[in-house]
Design a protein around this motif. Structure first.
Motif, PDB file in Angstrom:
ATOM      1  N   LYS A   5     -37.337 -33.848  38.352  1.00 50.60           N
ATOM      2  CA  LYS A   5     -38.142 -33.369  37.376  1.00 50.60           C
ATOM      3  C   LYS A   5     -37.189 -32.005  36.886  1.00 50.60           C
ATOM      4  CE  LYS A   5     -41.030 -35.018  35.990  1.00 50.60           C
ATOM      5  NZ  LYS A   5     -40.857 -36.009  34.828  1.00 50.60           N
ATOM      6  N   GLU A   6     -36.350 -31.679  37.547  1.00 51.07           N
ATOM      7  CA  GLU A   6     -35.444 -30.554  37.030  1.00 51.07           C
ATOM      8  C   GLU A   6     -36.172 -29.376  37.185  1.00 51.07           C
ATOM      9  OE1 GLU A   6     -33.991 -31.776  33.149  1.00 51.07           O
ATOM     10  OE2 GLU A   6     -32.870 -33.501  34.039  1.00 51.07           O
ATOM     11  N   VAL A   7     -36.876 -29.211  38.230  1.00 50.82           N
ATOM     12  CA  VAL A   7     -37.631 -28.065  38.642  1.00 50.82           C
ATOM     13  C   VAL A   7     -36.941 -27.087  39.369  1.00 50.82           C
ATOM     14  CG1 VAL A   7     -39.779 -27.028  39.313  1.00 50.82           C
ATOM     15  CG2 VAL A   7     -39.878 -29.350  38.096  1.00 50.82           C
ATOM     16  N   GLU A   8     -36.739 -25.740  39.003  1.00 47.94           N
ATOM     17  CA  GLU A   8     -36.203 -24.948  39.970  1.00 47.94           C
ATOM     18  C   GLU A   8     -36.926 -24.556  41.308  1.00 47.94           C
ATOM     19  OE1 GLU A   8     -34.077 -20.428  39.904  1.00 47.94           O
ATOM     20  OE2 GLU A   8     -34.747 -21.322  38.166  1.00 47.94           O
ATOM     21  N   PHE A   9     -36.353 -24.645  42.408  1.00 48.86           N
ATOM     22  CA  PHE A   9     -37.289 -24.479  43.709  1.00 48.86           C
ATOM     23  C   PHE A   9     -36.186 -23.641  44.589  1.00 48.86           C
ATOM     24  CE2 PHE A   9     -34.903 -28.488  44.288  1.00 48.86           C
ATOM     25  CZ  PHE A   9     -34.694 -28.408  45.533  1.00 48.86           C
ATOM     26  N   GLU A  10     -36.755 -23.087  45.720  1.00 50.76           N
ATOM     27  CA  GLU A  10     -36.192 -22.827  46.893  1.00 50.76           C
ATOM     28  C   GLU A  10     -36.979 -23.230  48.229  1.00 50.76           C
ATOM     29  OE1 GLU A  10     -38.129 -18.451  48.016  1.00 50.76           O
ATOM     30  OE2 GLU A  10     -36.869 -18.355  46.080  1.00 50.76           O
ATOM     31  N   THR A  11     -36.220 -23.343  49.197  1.00 50.07           N
ATOM     32  CA  THR A  11     -36.984 -23.847  50.554  1.00 50.07           C
ATOM     33  C   THR A  11     -37.136 -22.845  51.340  1.00 50.07           C
ATOM     34  OG1 THR A  11     -34.714 -24.300  51.514  1.00 50.07           O
ATOM     35  CG2 THR A  11     -35.917 -26.167  50.363  1.00 50.07           C
ATOM     36  N   VAL A  12     -38.213 -22.756  52.009  1.00 44.55           N
ATOM     37  CA  VAL A  12     -38.700 -21.744  52.954  1.00 44.55           C
ATOM     38  C   VAL A  12     -38.684 -22.596  54.569  1.00 44.55           C
ATOM     39  CG1 VAL A  12     -40.207 -20.205  53.959  1.00 44.55           C
ATOM     40  CG2 VAL A  12     -39.935 -20.628  51.602  1.00 44.55           C
ATOM     41  N   HIS A  13     -37.770 -22.333  55.295  1.00 40.21           N
ATOM     42  CA  HIS A  13     -37.751 -23.257  56.492  1.00 40.21           C
ATOM     43  C   HIS A  13     -38.739 -22.879  57.410  1.00 40.21           C
ATOM     44  CE1 HIS A  13     -36.005 -25.552  59.801  1.00 40.21           C
ATOM     45  NE2 HIS A  13     -36.185 -24.669  60.460  1.00 40.21           N
ATOM     46  N   VAL A  14     -39.527 -24.052  57.850  1.00 44.30           N
ATOM     47  CA  VAL A  14     -40.525 -23.714  58.922  1.00 44.30           C
ATOM     48  C   VAL A  14     -40.161 -24.631  60.003  1.00 44.30           C
ATOM     49  CG1 VAL A  14     -42.859 -23.984  59.517  1.00 44.30           C
ATOM     50  CG2 VAL A  14     -42.248 -23.344  57.074  1.00 44.30           C
ATOM     51  N   GLU A  21     -46.865 -35.031  36.847  1.00 47.80           N
ATOM     52  CA  GLU A  21     -47.729 -34.949  35.712  1.00 47.80           C
ATOM     53  C   GLU A  21     -47.265 -33.651  35.144  1.00 47.80           C
ATOM     54  OE1 GLU A  21     -50.065 -35.974  32.845  1.00 47.80           O
ATOM     55  OE2 GLU A  21     -49.803 -37.089  34.651  1.00 47.80           O
ATOM     56  N   LYS A  22     -47.279 -32.393  35.762  1.00 49.65           N
ATOM     57  CA  LYS A  22     -46.961 -31.062  35.235  1.00 49.65           C
ATOM     58  C   LYS A  22     -45.584 -31.143  34.357  1.00 49.65           C
ATOM     59  CE  LYS A  22     -46.709 -26.532  36.060  1.00 49.65           C
ATOM     60  NZ  LYS A  22     -46.695 -25.343  37.190  1.00 49.65           N
ATOM     61  N   TYR A  23     -44.746 -31.763  34.864  1.00 47.93           N
ATOM     62  CA  TYR A  23     -43.311 -31.836  34.299  1.00 47.93           C
ATOM     63  C   TYR A  23     -43.206 -33.244  33.719  1.00 47.93           C
ATOM     64  CZ  TYR A  23     -42.734 -27.229  36.204  1.00 47.93           C
ATOM     65  OH  TYR A  23     -42.785 -25.916  36.777  1.00 47.93           O
ATOM     66  N   LYS A  24     -44.085 -33.860  33.054  1.00 50.44           N
ATOM     67  CA  LYS A  24     -43.915 -35.373  32.578  1.00 50.44           C
ATOM     68  C   LYS A  24     -42.938 -35.309  31.412  1.00 50.44           C
ATOM     69  CE  LYS A  24     -48.044 -35.077  29.871  1.00 50.44           C
ATOM     70  NZ  LYS A  24     -49.618 -35.552  29.897  1.00 50.44           N
ATOM     71  N   ASN A  25     -42.756 -34.396  30.659  1.00 47.83           N
ATOM     72  CA  ASN A  25     -41.697 -34.396  29.725  1.00 47.83           C
ATOM     73  C   ASN A  25     -40.740 -33.900  29.755  1.00 47.83           C
ATOM     74  OD1 ASN A  25     -43.816 -35.596  27.766  1.00 47.83           O
ATOM     75  ND2 ASN A  25     -44.611 -33.449  27.596  1.00 47.83           N
ATOM     76  N   GLN A  26     -40.307 -33.749  31.161  1.00 47.99           N
ATOM     77  CA  GLN A  26     -38.975 -32.876  31.526  1.00 47.99           C
ATOM     78  C   GLN A  26     -38.312 -33.866  32.597  1.00 47.99           C
ATOM     79  OE1 GLN A  26     -39.128 -28.795  32.309  1.00 47.99           O
ATOM     80  NE2 GLN A  26     -38.230 -29.076  34.319  1.00 47.99           N
TER      81      GLN A  26
END
Length: 126
Positions: free
Chosen positions: A23-32, A75-80
Motif C-alpha cells: 500500500k506504499e505506507v511509510e512505517f517503522e518497526t518496533v521490535h518486541v 481500506e484506508k489506502y484503497k486508492n494508493q
C-alpha cells in the motif's frame, strides 16, 4: 505520520509489513522480543491487552489482530499502491473468504506446531 508496527521479526508481523509495503505506507518497526516476554510487560499490554502480536499505531489509533490490521490499511489506502480488496463485490467476497480460510484452517495447526517446537527448544531454559 509514520505507522509503527510492534512485534517480533517473525510470524504475523510479516504479513502486516507486506501489506504496508504493497500500500506504499511509510512505517517503522518496533521490535518486541517474545522470547524475553516483552509482550507481557505493562507498557505493551496497554497496546495489546492479550500480549500477542502484532500491534500497529497509526497516529493515536492503535489496532491489533493481523487480519483487522490488513483490512484497515487496505481500506484506508484503497486508492494508493496495490489494490488488495478487489475491484468488485465478488472480488471482495473472495478476499474475505480466503482470509477466513487462512484464519480457521491454516493458522491453528501452524500455531500448535510453533508452540510444540518452541516448547521443546526452550525446555530447561530458565
Amino acid at each position: 505520520m509514520v505507522v509503527k508496527v510492534y512485534g517480533p521479526d517473525y510470524a504475523t508481523t510479516k504479513v502486516v509489513l507486506v501489506c504496508l509495503i504493497e500500500k506504499e505506507v511509510e512505517f517503522e518497526t518496533v521490535h518486541v522480543d517474545g522470547f524475553k516476554g516483552e509482550q507481557k510487560q505493562p507498557e505493551y499490554l496497554k497496546l495489546q491487552p492479550f500480549g500477542l502480536f502484532p500491534v500497529v499505531q497509526d497516529g493515536d489509533y492503535v489496532l491489533y489482530e493481523s487480519r483487522a490490521i490488513l483490512r484497515y490499511f487496505a481500506e484506508k489506502y484503497k486508492n494508493q499502491g496495490t489494490n488488495l480488496l478487489g475491484k468488485t463485490i465478488e472480488d471482495r467476497g473472495l478476499v474475505e473468504q480466503w482470509l477466513d480460510v487462512e484464519a480457521h484452517n491454516y493458522t491453528p495447526p501452524i500455531y500448535n506446531l510453533v508452540k510444540i517446537y518452541f516448547a521443546s527448544v526452550l525446555d530447561g531454559v530458565p
